[in-house]
Motif scaffolding. Sequence first.
Motif, short mmCIF file in Angstrom:
data_model
loop_
_atom_site.label_atom_id
_atom_site.label_comp_id
_atom_site.label_asym_id
_atom_site.label_seq_id
_atom_site.Cartn_x
_atom_site.Cartn_y
_atom_site.Cartn_z
N ASN A 146 0.79 -1.23 0.00
CA ASN A 146 0.00 0.00 0.00
C ASN A 146 0.82 1.28 0.00
OD1 ASN A 146 -3.04 -0.75 0.31
ND2 ASN A 146 -1.93 -2.21 1.61
N LEU A 147 2.11 1.18 -0.25
CA LEU A 147 2.95 2.36 -0.35
C LEU A 147 3.50 2.49 -1.77
CD1 LEU A 147 4.85 2.13 3.06
CD2 LEU A 147 2.89 3.57 2.47
N VAL A 148 3.70 3.73 -2.18
CA VAL A 148 4.08 4.01 -3.56
C VAL A 148 5.52 4.49 -3.61
CG1 VAL A 148 3.60 5.45 -5.58
CG2 VAL A 148 1.71 4.59 -4.18
N THR A 149 6.28 3.93 -4.54
CA THR A 149 7.63 4.39 -4.83
C THR A 149 7.90 4.13 -6.30
OG1 THR A 149 9.93 4.32 -4.07
CG2 THR A 149 8.77 2.21 -4.24
N GLY A 150 9.08 4.48 -6.76
CA GLY A 150 9.36 4.28 -8.18
C GLY A 150 10.81 4.59 -8.52
N ALA A 151 11.13 4.54 -9.79
CA ALA A 151 12.49 4.76 -10.26
C ALA A 151 13.00 6.12 -9.81
CB ALA A 151 12.54 4.66 -11.79
N GLY A 152 14.23 6.15 -9.33
CA GLY A 152 14.83 7.38 -8.86
C GLY A 152 14.48 7.71 -7.42
N ARG A 153 13.63 6.94 -6.81
CA ARG A 153 13.24 7.16 -5.42
C ARG A 153 14.01 6.21 -4.51
NH1 ARG A 153 11.42 11.75 -4.67
NH2 ARG A 153 10.17 11.07 -2.88
#
Length: 386
Positions: free
Chosen positions: A92-99
């Motif tokens: 339920n948590l959002v992250t992505g490339a560069g994070r």
Amino acid sequence: MILEPQRESFGGLEDGIAYLNCAYMSPQLKVSVAAGERALSCRSRPWRITARDFFEEPEESRRLFARLVGGDPDGVALVPSASYGIAVAARNLVTGAGRRMLVLEEEFPSNYYAWAELAAKTGAKLETVPRPGDDDWTRVVLERLDESVDVVAAPNCHWTDGSFVDLERIGEEARRAGAALVVDATQSLGAHPLDMRRVRPDFLVAAAYKWLLGPYGVAFLWAAEGRREGTPIEYNWINRAGSEDFSGLAGYAAGFQPGARRYDAGERSNFILLPMANAALRQLLEWGVENVSETLGTLTDIVEEGAPELGLRPVPRARRVRHMIGLRLPSGQAAEIAGRLAERGVFVSSRGACLRVSPHLYNTREDVLRLLDELSWILRPGPTRR
């Protein structure tokens, strides 16, 4: 307040055993054993188990856990393990490339693997915060926490040695940076005071079988108010709206039970384990977590005072929780020494390069002095003992 020794409250403790290893697994309280025996007897007569029984004990679990952490019952989900709760958080948590996501070096695997998997799926970087030479985990986490971080996964103390992590400070900085704080409190909750209103984690999980003095196979997940409308990691019947009506279950409900109940694991209404866990929570609330912490601190302080004379480097009081202390050995032979202590009836753990000493209220000053005496004999060999 310093509590009197409570050895008689625990079952199974044999004469001659100095069990200084609650961080591994606590002995069961006698009240928990009695609750489990009553529950097992009831479970043997299933015709006496009604629909109401699927809900009453779980709701009592939520109320008791909420009291312990200063939260609300609607924020509590019942799960079988810390890893299950961490998986809910990662879902339920959002992250992505560069994070970035932060975990401590040598973090317990249950608070690592889910984040490693999330990083692999999203392209985010899972960054390991290196162990500080001065045991100041709070400083090194804060030094790496900025607006590029999406998740901070941290305990209240490091599981290998009890070194302290100030979650209130880290939580404040995480909110400023827009990062989520996920806490694995398994090695602290029940023996170290925690106020959810001050730490304000997004998710917090704690297994019951250590400092919560409960049975193996029960854990608690707390979700912040803004995190209670998320996606569960499994779909079962009991966390759906209206599941109390057994006659209508085949109608299928799109909605969920209110609050964090949607994250409950299947078969959460464990008719044997939950009564045991609840009995332990009631006892902890009666003792008071602050009193437990203060009392255990009188024992770990003795260990800290005696360790340097034996050539051991303890995590100092200013850098650790009160209920646990790690002793570092110059020779790095922690596992061998823990084994030799066990042969003498003294039980601690070897974790990483440390001997981890973790007493509870069943221990006394004499247990700790015995540990130091046995360590002296092992580290400074003299005449053979019988």
